[in-house]
Write a protein that holds these residues in place. Structure first.
Motif, PDB file in Angstrom:
ATOM      1  N   SER A  54       0.836  -1.193   0.000  1.00 38.20           N
ATOM      2  CA  SER A  54       0.000   0.000   0.000  1.00 38.20           C
ATOM      3  C   SER A  54       0.876   1.249   0.000  1.00 38.20           C
ATOM      4  CB  SER A  54      -0.911  -0.015   1.227  1.00 38.20           C
ATOM      5  OG  SER A  54      -0.127  -0.031   2.399  1.00 38.20           O
ATOM      6  N   SER A  55       0.254   2.359  -0.392  1.00 33.08           N
ATOM      7  CA  SER A  55       0.987   3.629  -0.357  1.00 33.08           C
ATOM      8  C   SER A  55       0.020   4.745   0.043  1.00 33.08           C
ATOM      9  CB  SER A  55       1.634   3.938  -1.709  1.00 33.08           C
ATOM     10  OG  SER A  55       0.655   4.108  -2.702  1.00 33.08           O
ATOM     11  N   ILE A  56       0.599   5.780   0.608  1.00 34.67           N
ATOM     12  CA  ILE A  56      -0.183   6.938   1.055  1.00 34.67           C
ATOM     13  C   ILE A  56       0.471   8.180   0.456  1.00 34.67           C
ATOM     14  CG2 ILE A  56      -0.894   8.306   3.043  1.00 34.67           C
ATOM     15  CD1 ILE A  56      -0.691   5.757   4.736  1.00 34.67           C
ATOM     16  N   ASP A  65       4.654  17.709  -1.585  1.00 35.70           N
ATOM     17  CA  ASP A  65       3.965  16.429  -1.746  1.00 35.70           C
ATOM     18  C   ASP A  65       4.886  15.284  -1.327  1.00 35.70           C
ATOM     19  OD1 ASP A  65       1.742  17.705  -2.699  1.00 35.70           O
ATOM     20  OD2 ASP A  65       2.288  17.473  -4.809  1.00 35.70           O
ATOM     21  N   VAL A  66       4.325  14.364  -0.564  1.00 42.97           N
ATOM     22  CA  VAL A  66       5.095  13.198  -0.104  1.00 42.97           C
ATOM     23  C   VAL A  66       4.301  11.927  -0.396  1.00 42.97           C
ATOM     24  CG1 VAL A  66       6.367  14.411   1.702  1.00 42.97           C
ATOM     25  CG2 VAL A  66       4.178  13.361   2.238  1.00 42.97           C
ATOM     26  N   GLU A  67       5.029  10.841  -0.511  1.00 40.57           N
ATOM     27  CA  GLU A  67       4.401   9.534  -0.716  1.00 40.57           C
ATOM     28  C   GLU A  67       5.131   8.523   0.160  1.00 40.57           C
ATOM     29  OE1 GLU A  67       3.321   6.309  -4.218  1.00 40.57           O
ATOM     30  OE2 GLU A  67       4.445   8.108  -4.739  1.00 40.57           O
ATOM     31  N   LEU A  68       4.369   7.786   0.965  1.00 38.42           N
ATOM     32  CA  LEU A  68       4.931   6.731   1.809  1.00 38.42           C
ATOM     33  C   LEU A  68       4.487   5.385   1.242  1.00 38.42           C
ATOM     34  CD1 LEU A  68       4.081   8.253   5.304  1.00 38.42           C
ATOM     35  CD2 LEU A  68       6.299   8.237   4.155  1.00 38.42           C
ATOM     36  N   LYS A  69       5.451   4.555   0.936  1.00 38.17           N
ATOM     37  CA  LYS A  69       5.135   3.241   0.382  1.00 38.17           C
ATOM     38  C   LYS A  69       5.337   2.171   1.442  1.00 38.17           C
ATOM     39  CE  LYS A  69       6.184   4.339  -4.372  1.00 38.17           C
ATOM     40  NZ  LYS A  69       6.848   3.916  -5.598  1.00 38.17           N
TER      41      LYS A  69
END
Length: 160
Positions: A54-56, A65-69
């Protein structure tokens, strides 16, 4: 298997998989005696299916902008796989006529070449025939790639 049997089997396994083009007949015979035999099934399957985690996504003030995988998902499926024994750094399965030997953490490697082998023997006389080593191959069909292992000639029993 008791501790003494496991220790003896581990020493034999170390000698059998050591470098060289031959192996000891006596070691192979003794290993055949030590490892309990599991009946062979007509079909066995072991597979590992991997998928994305999943990712957020979001906006962090001062960072943009950030993305956590998350970690990828992995599912192991086994069907009719013979009983295995953990002996030292090895996983061993004994079916009539063959002993499968694998390094304990082999499944963590992408390329399975050289990480497992088979000790083949005559079922009636229990005389060792040969050892074969794993060679990984791939088959691509459209967007799927299937990796599979075939066993190629590796060692012969030493001549008496």
């Amino acid at each position: 298997m008791n501790v003494q049997t496991r220790l003896e089997a581990n020493a034999i396994l170390d000698r059998l998989v050591a470098d060289g083009s031959t192996f000891s007949r006596n070691d192979a015979r003794r290993l055949i005696e030590l490892i309990p035999v599991t009946p062979r099934s007509w079909f066995a399957f072991k597979g590992i299916f991997k998928g994305p985690g999943s990712s957020i996504r979001g906006h962090a003030p001062g960072h943009g902008d950030v993305e956590l995988k998350g970690e990828s998902k992995e599912k192991t499926i086994t069907l009719n796989v013979p009983a295995s024994h953990r002996i030292g750094g090895y996983v061993v399965m004994h079916t009539p006529g063959s002993i499968y030997i694998e390094l304990m953490w082999a499944e963590t490697k992408m390329d399975q070449s050289g990480l497992s082998c088979l000790l083949d023997y005559d079922r009636a006389s229990k005389e060792p025939d040969a050892m074969r080593i794993a060679a990984q191959k791939s088959l691509s069909v459209f967007f799927l790639t299937f990796n599979y292992i075939s066993y190629v000639s590796w060692k012969q029993p030493e001549q008496v």
